[in-house]
Design a protein around this motif. Structure first.
Motif, PDB file in Angstrom:
ATOM      1  N   VAL A 278       0.836  -1.204   0.000  1.00 10.18           N
ATOM      2  CA  VAL A 278       0.000   0.000   0.000  1.00 10.18           C
ATOM      3  C   VAL A 278       0.871   1.254   0.000  1.00 10.18           C
ATOM      4  N   ALA A 279       1.962   1.215   0.760  1.00 11.31           N
ATOM      5  CA  ALA A 279       2.855   2.368   0.861  1.00 11.31           C
ATOM      6  C   ALA A 279       3.551   2.683  -0.455  1.00 11.31           C
ATOM      7  N   ARG A 280       3.589   1.731  -1.367  1.00  8.93           N
ATOM      8  CA  ARG A 280       4.177   1.992  -2.687  1.00  8.93           C
ATOM      9  C   ARG A 280       3.233   2.798  -3.568  1.00  8.93           C
ATOM     10  N   GLY A 281       1.995   2.942  -3.124  1.00  6.46           N
ATOM     11  CA  GLY A 281       1.055   3.773  -3.843  1.00  6.46           C
ATOM     12  C   GLY A 281       0.049   3.027  -4.689  1.00  6.46           C
ATOM     13  N   ASP A 282       0.010   1.709  -4.588  1.00  5.86           N
ATOM     14  CA  ASP A 282      -0.925   0.934  -5.394  1.00  5.86           C
ATOM     15  C   ASP A 282      -2.286   0.837  -4.725  1.00  5.86           C
ATOM     16  N   GLY A 283      -3.328   0.699  -5.535  1.00  2.00           N
ATOM     17  CA  GLY A 283      -4.673   0.499  -5.029  1.00  2.00           C
ATOM     18  C   GLY A 283      -4.888  -0.927  -4.572  1.00  2.00           C
ATOM     19  N   ASN A 284      -6.063  -1.175  -4.008  1.00  2.00           N
ATOM     20  CA  ASN A 284      -6.347  -2.502  -3.460  1.00  2.00           C
ATOM     21  C   ASN A 284      -6.257  -3.603  -4.507  1.00  2.00           C
ATOM     22  N   ALA A 285      -6.738  -3.320  -5.718  1.00  3.05           N
ATOM     23  CA  ALA A 285      -6.735  -4.351  -6.759  1.00  3.05           C
ATOM     24  C   ALA A 285      -5.307  -4.737  -7.138  1.00  3.05           C
ATOM     25  N   GLU A 286      -4.439  -3.734  -7.279  1.00  6.79           N
ATOM     26  CA  GLU A 286      -3.050  -4.018  -7.634  1.00  6.79           C
ATOM     27  C   GLU A 286      -2.334  -4.777  -6.525  1.00  6.79           C
ATOM     28  N   VAL A 287      -2.580  -4.367  -5.276  1.00  2.79           N
ATOM     29  CA  VAL A 287      -1.966  -5.055  -4.138  1.00  2.79           C
ATOM     30  C   VAL A 287      -2.449  -6.502  -4.085  1.00  2.79           C
ATOM     31  N   ALA A 288      -3.730  -6.707  -4.304  1.00  2.00           N
ATOM     32  CA  ALA A 288      -4.286  -8.061  -4.262  1.00  2.00           C
ATOM     33  C   ALA A 288      -3.629  -8.966  -5.296  1.00  2.00           C
ATOM     34  N   ARG A 289      -3.452  -8.445  -6.510  1.00  3.14           N
ATOM     35  CA  ARG A 289      -2.812  -9.247  -7.550  1.00  3.14           C
ATOM     36  C   ARG A 289      -1.372  -9.577  -7.195  1.00  3.14           C
ATOM     37  N   ARG A 290      -0.656  -8.589  -6.651  1.00  2.00           N
ATOM     38  CA  ARG A 290       0.759  -8.800  -6.345  1.00  2.00           C
ATOM     39  C   ARG A 290       0.944  -9.785  -5.185  1.00  2.00           C
ATOM     40  N   VAL A 291       0.107  -9.673  -4.176  1.00  2.00           N
ATOM     41  CA  VAL A 291       0.266 -10.504  -2.990  1.00  2.00           C
ATOM     42  C   VAL A 291      -0.393 -11.879  -3.175  1.00  2.00           C
ATOM     43  N   GLY A 292      -1.383 -11.956  -4.073  1.00  2.00           N
ATOM     44  CA  GLY A 292      -2.044 -13.227  -4.310  1.00  2.00           C
ATOM     45  C   GLY A 292      -3.207 -13.494  -3.384  1.00  2.00           C
ATOM     46  N   VAL A 293      -3.937 -12.423  -3.026  1.00  2.00           N
ATOM     47  CA  VAL A 293      -5.128 -12.567  -2.192  1.00  2.00           C
ATOM     48  C   VAL A 293      -6.268 -11.814  -2.862  1.00  2.00           C
ATOM     49  N   SER A 294      -7.444 -11.867  -2.281  1.00  2.00           N
ATOM     50  CA  SER A 294      -8.582 -11.146  -2.841  1.00  2.00           C
ATOM     51  C   SER A 294      -8.520  -9.673  -2.445  1.00  2.00           C
ATOM     52  N   GLU A 295      -9.226  -8.851  -3.212  1.00  2.00           N
ATOM     53  CA  GLU A 295      -9.289  -7.424  -2.895  1.00  2.00           C
ATOM     54  C   GLU A 295      -9.957  -7.199  -1.537  1.00  2.00           C
TER      55      GLU A 295
END
Length: 214
Positions: A164-181
């Motif tokens: 989140v601190a990198r500036g990405d939204g929930n959808a982008e974070v979810a894809r990167r981490v491999g979890v749901s939004e």
């Protein structure tokens, strides 16, 4: 409909921002203010979703007014002429969710209002992200204190908070981490509560203070 108050001491700028925002079908400008005192009164009376707040105004300026306006409920986005303004960093710490340059392209202005009204921070790809990196005070004492606070998080929460601190939204974070939004939203909400911060911008500042993104 997203309700907006515009606070700027220059009438022409207020008029221009109003024209741009009201061209969007889902945004309405419910009030204007020429200084921080008027902006706070408008925030309390009109209950807008977002207040666009100029950094420099006569009397009570945006920087001084921001904490009280945030406390009244609206999301606050600072307006500034300058792409690097140390005062904006202080406003972010006070609870503002980002800032816009006054020469922001019209198509981006309404998009920015939608972003913050939805509860997201104005980080990347705006200059807010660069501002946080530039002005975060990363002395050893502040870094250690920030890391101690972040140690309250679970491993998964810590991973998501850094993304989140990198500036990405929930959808982008979810894809990167491999979890749901939805999972990202849940972890972010828990992290905010555990760390005692008001929003994602303050969360990002804490991670930058801890120097965990290099």
């Amino acid at each position: 409909m997203i309700r907006v108050v515009i606070a700027d001491d220059e009438q022409l700028i207020r008029a221009g921002l109003r024209l741009i925002l009201e061209a969007a079908p889902d945004v309405t400008v419910v009030g204007e203010a020429a200084d921080g005192t008027e902006a706070l009164a408008a925030a309390e009376r009109l209950r807008p979703d977002v207040v666009l707040l100029d950094v420099r105004m006569p009397g009570l300026d945006g920087l001084a007014a921001a904490p009280a306006i945030v406390a009244a409920g609206p999301k606050v986005v600072m307006l500034t002429t300058f792409d690097l303004d140390e005062y904006v960093h202080e406003a972010l710490r006070a609870g503002a969710v980002g800032f816009l340059l006054k020469d922001t392209p019209p198509r981006d202005l309404a998009a920015a209002v939608r972003t913050v009204a939805a509860g997201n921070a104005m980080l990347a790809p705006t200059v807010t992200r660069r501002l946080i990196s530039s002005f975060a005070e990363r002395g050893p004492a502040r870094r250690d204190a920030a890391r101690q606070r972040l140690a309250r998080l679970t491993d998964r929460e810590a991973v998501i908070v850094r993304e989140v601190a990198r500036g990405d939204g929930n959808a982008e974070v979810a894809r990167r981490v491999g979890v749901s939004e939805a999972t990202v939203k849940t972890h972010v909400s828990r992290a905010l509560a555990k760390l005692g911060v008001a929003n994602r911008v303050q969360l990002a500042i804490l991670v930058h203070d801890a120097d965990l993104l290099e």
